[in-house]
Scaffold this active site. Structure first.
Site, PDB file in Angstrom:
ATOM      1  N   GLU A 191      12.204  41.923   3.228  1.00  0.00           N
ATOM      2  CA  GLU A 191      13.089  41.944   4.398  1.00  0.00           C
ATOM      3  C   GLU A 191      14.510  42.362   4.046  1.00  0.00           C
ATOM      4  O   GLU A 191      15.156  43.076   4.815  1.00  0.00           O
ATOM      5  CB  GLU A 191      13.101  40.585   5.096  1.00  0.00           C
ATOM      6  CG  GLU A 191      11.843  40.271   5.899  1.00  0.00           C
ATOM      7  CD  GLU A 191      10.713  39.748   5.042  1.00  0.00           C
ATOM      8  OE1 GLU A 191      10.913  39.586   3.820  1.00  0.00           O
ATOM      9  OE2 GLU A 191       9.606  39.509   5.585  1.00  0.00           O
ATOM     10  N   HIS A 241       7.771  28.700  10.897  1.00  0.00           N
ATOM     11  CA  HIS A 241       7.439  29.820  11.788  1.00  0.00           C
ATOM     12  C   HIS A 241       7.697  29.472  13.251  1.00  0.00           C
ATOM     13  O   HIS A 241       7.074  30.062  14.136  1.00  0.00           O
ATOM     14  CB  HIS A 241       5.958  30.209  11.649  1.00  0.00           C
ATOM     15  CG  HIS A 241       5.596  30.934  10.398  1.00  0.00           C
ATOM     16  ND1 HIS A 241       5.580  30.338   9.169  1.00  0.00           N
ATOM     17  CD2 HIS A 241       5.236  32.232  10.172  1.00  0.00           C
ATOM     18  CE1 HIS A 241       5.208  31.227   8.244  1.00  0.00           C
ATOM     19  NE2 HIS A 241       4.997  32.381   8.832  1.00  0.00           N
TER      20      HIS A 241
HETATM   21  C1  LIG Z   1       9.455  36.285   3.947  1.00  0.00           C
HETATM   22  C2  LIG Z   1       8.203  36.494   4.709  1.00  0.00           C
HETATM   23  N1  LIG Z   1       7.953  37.718   5.224  1.00  0.00           N
HETATM   24  C3  LIG Z   1       6.831  37.947   5.934  1.00  0.00           C
HETATM   25  C4  LIG Z   1       5.910  36.965   6.140  1.00  0.00           C
HETATM   26  C5  LIG Z   1       4.657  37.211   6.988  1.00  0.00           C
HETATM   27  N2  LIG Z   1       3.464  37.296   6.147  1.00  0.00           N
HETATM   28  C6  LIG Z   1       2.698  36.210   5.918  1.00  0.00           C
HETATM   29  S1  LIG Z   1       1.421  36.553   4.878  1.00  0.00           S
HETATM   30  C7  LIG Z   1       1.881  38.160   4.762  1.00  0.00           C
HETATM   31  C8  LIG Z   1       1.118  39.096   3.885  1.00  0.00           C
HETATM   32  C9  LIG Z   1       1.062  38.597   2.478  1.00  0.00           C
HETATM   33  O1  LIG Z   1       0.356  39.469   1.660  1.00  0.00           O
HETATM   34  P1  LIG Z   1       0.075  39.079   0.166  1.00  0.00           P
HETATM   35  O2  LIG Z   1       1.347  38.633  -0.472  1.00  0.00           O
HETATM   36  O3  LIG Z   1      -0.628  40.199  -0.485  1.00  0.00           O
HETATM   37  O4  LIG Z   1      -0.838  37.779   0.232  1.00  0.00           O
HETATM   38  P2  LIG Z   1      -2.316  37.671   0.846  1.00  0.00           P
HETATM   39  O5  LIG Z   1      -2.136  37.350   2.293  1.00  0.00           O
HETATM   40  O6  LIG Z   1      -2.991  38.958   0.609  1.00  0.00           O
HETATM   41  O7  LIG Z   1      -2.921  36.539   0.107  1.00  0.00           O
HETATM   42  C10 LIG Z   1       3.009  38.426   5.528  1.00  0.00           C
HETATM   43  C11 LIG Z   1       3.672  39.732   5.645  1.00  0.00           C
HETATM   44  C12 LIG Z   1       6.201  35.704   5.586  1.00  0.00           C
HETATM   45  N3  LIG Z   1       5.383  34.671   5.764  1.00  0.00           N
HETATM   46  N4  LIG Z   1       7.336  35.514   4.861  1.00  0.00           N
END
Ligand SMILES: Cc1ncc(C[n+]2csc(CCOP(=O)(O)OP(=O)(O)O)c2C)c(N)n1
Ligand SMILES: Cc1ncc(C[n+]2csc(CCOP(=O)(O)OP(=O)(O)O)c2C)c(N)n1
Ligand SMILES: [Mg+2]
Ligand SMILES: [Mg+2]
Lengths: 333, 338, 333, 338
Positions: D70, D139
């Site tokens: 972000e 959230h």
């Molecule tokens: C700072 C922040 N940005 C965005 C999100 C929204 N978000 C939650 S899970 C996710 C994807 C995460 O991907 P990854 O790190 O590969 O983990 P996975 O879900 O594949 O285990 C996003 C964008 C968040 N929770 N926190």
């Protein structure tokens, strides 16, 4: 002497580079003196000793290119063409300053020159530069031809900020015409670079984000000029971002007032004597007889006159009006 | 209590005494020691304004210089607090909170609640606040309202060396996360400070001046301006009561309400920008809970809704003055019931 | 069959690993069904398919070791020994849940087990783990012997967060007993890893911060177990932090309710058939006759019973009382 | 104006129309397209709740998926805004502001002032706000007061699809940075929305219900709760006037003050936590500027000073209800002058 030029720049460009470096040097040395005298308010971080990096890079840029600077921003501003008198007025907090006295040393900007601001927050320029580079990419797509570029300057210490690190990845993901210049002057405030940064090589750091990296001796104008030329050319042609490390030295304290007891004994004398980028540049161009002493002296006189005038005008300029306190917050509110 | 020391020294002494007392008290921050990794003096800085100077010599294992990575080291302080330490993290200027706020407001502040009461996070985050240093828009903010808004944080902002030492020791011993705001323009301010260790409780305002005509509520540097205002008002025979909040969360509304019950007039002063600040918070609570006691409108004094300007003339105009506060008091005194 | 064990763990440990993996799998598959039925409030991110990473790593840990997890935290919790019934109650938002119903799926924690919480903020666990590792280092200095360690889990997507990146450097600078596990399941929400991360190799990413890095097949329990053993041993002995990438697969959507149209056709069937870490593990230990089918079946029965009981207890448990709304904000206020 | 669409669709349509109109309008965010780099469907998500679904097909060059960074991409939107573009950045949940706040409050918000009026930063940062989604403490926050506190930012939080479309178009065209807060529990809420492009000005409150007995000030989801309260009060013959602020900075205090002049009673409602929030801000301004009109104490309704709990029963108690608002109105009506 037009034939005596073994350098990658023609004579007038060499003289222009000299003028910019000399202007930065004199600007900073003058601030050093005037700050000690108590003339200047606030925090002032001087760029003296680091001129070859700003100028070696900025010689490749045009006004449509953007840069984002740091707390140590005077050199970047001057090299990018920001008006020196307006800068001095700004540092004195006066009307007619580059920011009308509202920004001060740490916030000098001139968007008309593509200078997006010195910045009081470490690492903050890197995301902004991703944005300027993105805008440049859209412009290039529309108008064709080589793209404008955007360059983020960051200190060795600030290169450990998350904002900076995220930006390396973003620039690579979006294949932006962005360049990240790490100005490694060996210190972050009083702390040695090697204490705060776990990796020795910024080429490795860059590689960790899929970016090509180059390290150069930042006290060697021509080394900077050449490396910057390469990464900027690549960026202009759509080849994506790079990281450029300039190893350099800081002639003054972190900020004015810093006693610098953390330095090794003799360190300051040594770097002044042996790692002065301006001296190196001067010796090189004089040694090759690409320029004459008289030509440089003429520039020196000009520069000193300019700085003198800048200080005089800055001192004479009125402060902002009380009414200015509440203007310029919003375009419209 | 004859010894006078500066607020800066009061902070230094509080940390020193707590580090001596409790092996789990450690401290981390940028250049809080200084000279790390270099060949010159160790303990070269003691922080950017020398507040922690000398502590390293006394507690060499307990002060940690950090990379310029606030998220990582403020977060590390929080993580260490959640696993048994009692860390003090220095966020050099509170203005830098924007690069590490998540660790403070989503992590430290919420652990206890999110984990059903099963976590304790005894971390203190010390930061310089306030204007007047000619340090411009990114090194001069108060930002106290932002932290005060967040449930789970405690927010302290002292105005005297005595309170500073006692509140800092209390904050270090406190088992919740505390944002400890030090006004940089008060660092040199001297006052009586006992050498021995003592605490000042969180959530208790101080009343440095009693009066029956109007209540002036302030904190930090503004407590001093409020006292100046009281002096000005006294010349007109107006007796102002000055309340120094000292801690913004928890907030001692009892003292404020009691005072307003007595005076019927309220001026709330804040160095933070005017929207959603501490002054609006206190004013609104009074308008809700002591409306009947109010004889006239509440007055608020704060800087305008603008960033902190660099130019000294503008910055001086930006910071509320004693005269402005006195004028506000006169405005409310001029109106309403007697 | 005591002689038929070519594995680095004795039989009872193999069975324990199986039990933990099976528990995670059944827990998650049950949530998948119950969520679709509308029984479960909020966002739920399932760990099914990734069990070998959590268990392969956690088999090396004791209670004094800390972990910080992600939004996809159930597997880490179960592998670290958090009570399964309390977890289920938490996910249902009930009294007696691991967090008394106040945290939910994204915030399950149990500090008594060294589990510092699932986390709704990407990358946020990494700084916390630096702190836990620092505390461990202080403890080790006092008591002598091998240090406790702290492990941060992060997804491939979240590995681009500044908080995570800064932490790599901090851990190296402070030489912390910290391990950063990148759980690379190929996706961040709907976006492929390769789109959002500019570098191919996490070993290169780690090298950019002066950390040793290892990449392993995260669907191979033994590969994870071995690599984790190495980096954890190094950390315990004062050898500093490491990064461990586990390449793995996600059996369900990003969160429950995700239609996963971004996947290639047949991808899900393929990974279920060919990259199921639990199946691989089962085949390996059965194939080597290190354990018997009957032993596994007994565990399966136990596990299903446990999950069944957890769901039943979760459904039967009362919700929090109204008064709970305002408790547990501060230790004292 | 017979067409009814959801707030979600109103947002989608506003972005679509502005992208069509102005080549400098671009948008970036996490999974705002979805499926990038994968082998399946492109435009697979349109954001985590599908708000931008379909825009990629119409404007393939203008929607950019981002890494999960972000600071970098919100900062990039700001940098692009300062160099000629008009970007919309999606910060998925406003709760994530803690990892990128510096770019918003120290950069975007301060450029114009720090640079002496010589910068324009026409960026819109869209983010989901609010509780009720069972999404727990990280959230579900409002956080509107934090942004409202910062000079240089504008803050918008609409309650109806009509306002949403008009305010978003206005925000995109606005030359200052705008934080555009979308209540996730209103995404499905439907209302009349003209197909053609139109704007709703920033800084003008809406008065969805007039009344003479008490003024209820709210915004976002709370505007709906305030209307519920007005219904409840109407059963007792109490005529409540409901003011939906719509934009929090700039703030339309004129409408509030005028209403209070008429009713003499004020209830301020906020879904943000109680300390230093919008309710205290509006209340304090009224206590300062319309004190004479007030017949009784101001009442504020907000969640308690606690993080948002996960458990549905607790979350429902956390969010102020129509009944609570009506009770507050009755409390102030029971007191004071008539
Ligand atoms: C700072 C922040 N940005 C965005 C999100 C929204 N978000 C939650 S899970 C996710 C994807 C995460 O991907 P990854 O790190 O590969 O983990 P996975 O879900 O594949 O285990 C996003 C964008 C968040 N929770 N926190
Ligand atoms: C986010 C943030 N953290 C800390 C600071 C305080 N600070 C200002 S300059 C500086 C040192 C910077 O070192 P480096 O990046 O190497 O740049 P140099 O001063 O050497 O040019 C620090 C810590 C800041 N301005 N912003
Ligand atoms: Mg440096
Ligand atoms: Mg992933």
């Amino acid at each position: 002497m037009p034939d005596n030029n073994p350098f990658p720049l023609p004579k007038d460009e060499l003289l222009d580079a000299y003028r910019r470096m000399r202007t930065i040097r004199e600007f900073e040395e003058r601030l050093h003196v005037d700050f000690a005298r108590g003339d200047i308010p606030g925090f002032v971080h001087l760029y003296a000793g680091e001129e070859a990096a700003a100028v070696g890079i900025m010689k490749h840029l045009w006004d449509g290119d953007h840069i984002a600077s740091t707390h140590r921003g005077h050199g970047h501003c001057i090299a990018k063409g920001v008006d020196v008198v307006a800068m001095m007025k700004e540092i004195y907090g006066k009307k007619g300053g580059a920011c009308e006295g509202k920004g001060g040393s740490m916030h000098i900007a001139d968007l008309s020159k593509g200078m997006m601001g010195a910045n009081g927050i470490l690492g903050a320029g890197a995301p902004l530069v991703c944005g300027a580079a993105l805008a440049a990419k859209y412009r290039a797509k529309q108008k064709g031809g080589p793209s404008d570029v955007a360059i983020s300057f960051v200190g060795d210490g600030a290169s450990n900020q998350g904002t900076f690190l995220e930006s390396l990845n973003l620039a690579a993901v979006w294949n932006l015409p962005a360049i990240f210049v790490v100005e490694n002057n060996g210190y972050a405030e009083s702390t040695a670079r090697d204490y705060g940064t776990a990796v020795d090589s910024y080429v490795d750091r860059a590689a960790g984000f899929g970016l090509p990296g180059i390290t150069v001796d930042g006290t060697d104008f021509f080394a900077v000029y050449e490396a910057a030329g390469e990464v900027i050319r690549r960026a202009r042609e759509g080849g994506g971002p790079s990281l450029l490390e300039c190893k350099m030295v800081r002639f003054h304290g972190h900020f004015e007032g810093d006693a610098q007891t953390y330095r090794a004994k003799g360190e300051l004398e040594d770097i002044r004597a042996n790692r002065d980028c301006l001296q190196r540049f001067t010796q090189a161009i004089l040694g090759a007889k690409a320029v004459s002493e008289a030509e440089l002296q003429a520039i020196d006189r000009d520069v000193l006159g300019l700085i003198e005038r800048a200080v005089a005008e800055a001192k004479a300029a009125p402060p902002p009006d009380a009414a200015d306190l509440t203007t310029d917050v919003y375009v419209r509110y | 209590m004859a010894r006078k020391i500066s607020m800066k020294m009061a902070i230094n002494e509080a940390i020193d005494q707590e580090m001596t007392r409790d092996p789990t008290v450690i401290m981390m921050g940028e250049d809080i020691v200084g000279g790390a990794g270099g060949e010159g003096e160790k303990d070269a800085w003691g922080g950017v304004l020398g507040v922690t100077k000398g502590l390293y010599a006394k507690h060499p294992d307990k002060l940690l210089d950090t990379p310029l990575s606030e998220s990582a080291y403020i977060g590390a302080a929080i993580g260490a607090a959640a696993s048994g330490m009692r860390p003090i993290a220095e966020l050099m200027f509170i203005d830098f909170m924007g690069v590490c706020f998540d660790q403070i407001f989503n992590q430290a502040a919420k652990f206890r609640y999110m984990f059903g009461g099963k976590a304790e996070t005894p971390v203190v985050i010390r930061a310089m606040v306030g204007a007047g240093f000619r340090a411009a828009a990114q090194h001069s903010q108060m930002l106290t309202p932002i932290f005060t808004h967040i449930p789970g944080l405690k927010v302290v902002c002292p105005s005297t060396p005595y309170d500073t030492k006692g509140l800092l020791i209390q904050s270090i011993r406190d088992n919740d996360p505390v944002i400890f705001c030090e006004h940089k323009n008060l660092y040199g301010f001297e006052g009586d400070v006992p050498e021995k260790s003592y605490t000042v409780p969180l959530g208790e305002a101080n009343v440095p001046r009693e009066g029956k005509d109007v209540t002036i509520v302030a904190y930090g540097l503004m407590a001093h301006r409020a006292l100046e205002a009281a002096d000005l008002l006294a010349k007109d025979g107006i007796e102002a009561e000055v309340i120094d909040l000292r801690t913004l969360s928890p907030l001692d509304m009892d003292t404020v309400l009691e005072s307003v019950e007595k005076t019927g007039r309220l001026v709330c002063v804040d160095e933070a920008n005017p929207r959603c600040n501490i002054a609006t918070d206190v004013s609104a609570q009074v308008a809700m809970n002591a409306f009947g006691a109010l004889k006239a409108q509440i007055e608020m004094v704060a800087p305008p809704h603008v960033p902190v300007p660099f130019s000294p003339v503008l910055e001086d105009l930006y910071i509320p003055s004693g005269a402005q506060i006195a004028d506000a008091a006169r405005r409310t005194l001029a109106k309403g019931k007697t």
